[in-house]
Design a protein around this motif. Sequence first.
Motif, mmCIF file in Angstrom:
data_model
loop_
_atom_site.group_PDB
_atom_site.id
_atom_site.type_symbol
_atom_site.label_atom_id
_atom_site.label_comp_id
_atom_site.label_asym_id
_atom_site.label_seq_id
_atom_site.Cartn_x
_atom_site.Cartn_y
_atom_site.Cartn_z
ATOM 1 N N ARG A 1 1.022 -1.271 0.068
ATOM 2 C CA ARG A 1 -0.124 0.173 0.005
ATOM 3 C C ARG A 1 0.910 1.172 0.035
ATOM 4 N N PRO A 2 2.074 1.192 0.791
ATOM 5 C CA PRO A 2 2.628 2.634 0.633
ATOM 6 C C PRO A 2 3.149 2.983 -0.738
ATOM 7 N N LEU A 3 3.722 1.900 -1.629
ATOM 8 C CA LEU A 3 3.880 2.186 -2.996
ATOM 9 C C LEU A 3 2.735 2.592 -3.731
ATOM 10 N N PHE A 4 1.626 1.854 -3.519
ATOM 11 C CA PHE A 4 0.591 2.507 -4.012
ATOM 12 C C PHE A 4 0.005 3.880 -3.837
ATOM 13 N N ARG A 5 0.065 4.149 -2.641
ATOM 14 C CA ARG A 5 -0.161 5.778 -2.541
ATOM 15 C C ARG A 5 0.777 6.399 -2.834
ATOM 16 N N SER A 6 2.066 5.997 -2.938
ATOM 17 C CA SER A 6 2.830 7.087 -3.668
ATOM 18 C C SER A 6 2.636 7.093 -5.125
ATOM 19 N N ALA A 7 2.476 6.070 -5.752
ATOM 20 C CA ALA A 7 1.766 6.107 -7.343
ATOM 21 C C ALA A 7 0.802 6.915 -7.391
ATOM 22 N N LEU A 8 -0.238 6.802 -6.552
ATOM 23 C CA LEU A 8 -1.779 7.451 -6.641
ATOM 24 C C LEU A 8 -1.244 9.176 -6.426
ATOM 25 N N ALA A 9 -0.423 9.681 -5.428
ATOM 26 C CA ALA A 9 -0.397 10.977 -5.292
ATOM 27 C C ALA A 9 0.346 11.603 -6.174
ATOM 28 N N GLN A 10 1.193 11.050 -7.039
ATOM 29 C CA GLN A 10 1.890 11.737 -8.297
ATOM 30 C C GLN A 10 0.924 12.149 -9.147
ATOM 31 N N ILE A 11 -0.280 11.581 -9.236
ATOM 32 C CA ILE A 11 -0.973 11.968 -10.399
ATOM 33 C C ILE A 11 -1.787 13.172 -9.875
ATOM 34 N N ALA A 12 -2.450 13.379 -8.966
ATOM 35 C CA ALA A 12 -2.960 14.626 -8.609
ATOM 36 C C ALA A 12 -2.633 15.926 -9.104
ATOM 37 N N PRO A 13 -1.267 16.240 -8.841
ATOM 38 C CA PRO A 13 -0.829 17.605 -9.364
ATOM 39 C C PRO A 13 -0.725 17.562 -10.784
ATOM 40 N N LEU A 14 -0.375 16.353 -11.379
ATOM 41 C CA LEU A 14 -0.594 16.657 -13.064
ATOM 42 C C LEU A 14 -1.987 16.992 -13.520
ATOM 43 N N VAL A 15 -2.985 16.363 -12.763
ATOM 44 C CA VAL A 15 -4.275 16.646 -13.137
ATOM 45 C C VAL A 15 -4.555 18.114 -12.890
ATOM 46 N N ASP A 16 -4.452 18.439 -11.716
ATOM 47 C CA ASP A 16 -4.643 19.976 -11.325
ATOM 48 C C ASP A 16 -4.056 20.907 -12.274
ATOM 49 N N ALA A 17 -2.956 20.780 -12.875
ATOM 50 C CA ALA A 17 -2.248 21.527 -13.785
ATOM 51 C C ALA A 17 -2.786 21.579 -15.247
ATOM 52 N N LEU A 18 -3.761 20.587 -15.682
ATOM 53 C CA LEU A 18 -4.276 20.630 -16.730
ATOM 54 C C LEU A 18 -5.048 21.883 -17.270
ATOM 55 N N THR A 19 -5.271 22.207 -18.474
ATOM 56 C CA THR A 19 -5.871 23.113 -19.020
ATOM 57 C C THR A 19 -6.747 22.595 -20.055
#
Length: 203
Positions: free
Chosen positions: A11-29
């Motif tokens: 789960r810690p690895l999964f959470r790390s993989a999950l966490a790096q997606i949010a900033p990418l999505v937030d920055a989309l135009t």
Amino acid sequence: MNETQTLPDTRPLFRSALAQIAPLVDALTSTDLDRPTPCSEWTVRDLLSHLVAVEDRIVHIAGGGKPFEVPSIVEGIADTDWSDAWRTRVAPLQDALADDALLGREWVHPAGVMPGFQAIAIYASELAVHAWDLARAVGRDSELNQEIAAAVVGPMTGALPAEPRGAEIGIPFGQVVPVADDAPAYARLVGWVGRDPEWTPQS
């Protein structure tokens, strides 16, 4: 000793993989959404539809459901709502993975029936690869965490054979793209799953 304590906690690895997606999505135009991605025939919008569906599917499977009871694409999300769609699913997803007992519990994953810790690791790999797909599409792949790729590339190369491959035989990956043994971890990971590490939107 509780049996779950002897199982790998992925789960810690999964959470790390999950966490790096949010900033990418937030920055989309809005102009990013129609960009091509390294996923054949998928635009950024299509990839986001799949990523949100993956969140829903993991929650469903962790609760004892079967994967194909949940669509692999979520329809109807407005172009302005992708960040909210992603982020509102994170807490329920984290809650679904909170119980230590699920590490040893049987999951029905699209790749077959397996213990929870193994299914979670596979999903960590999927999120890591799709993070690269998304980041590469919008020119932000330098922001990705190479340690996440390094943690999943070994298990991925061990679990996914170099051949045969193809959606028609139930192994929906392209042919391996050779990269140097000393290439960055993300290049080795995406090359193994059939992506060209040198892909650009102009390719």
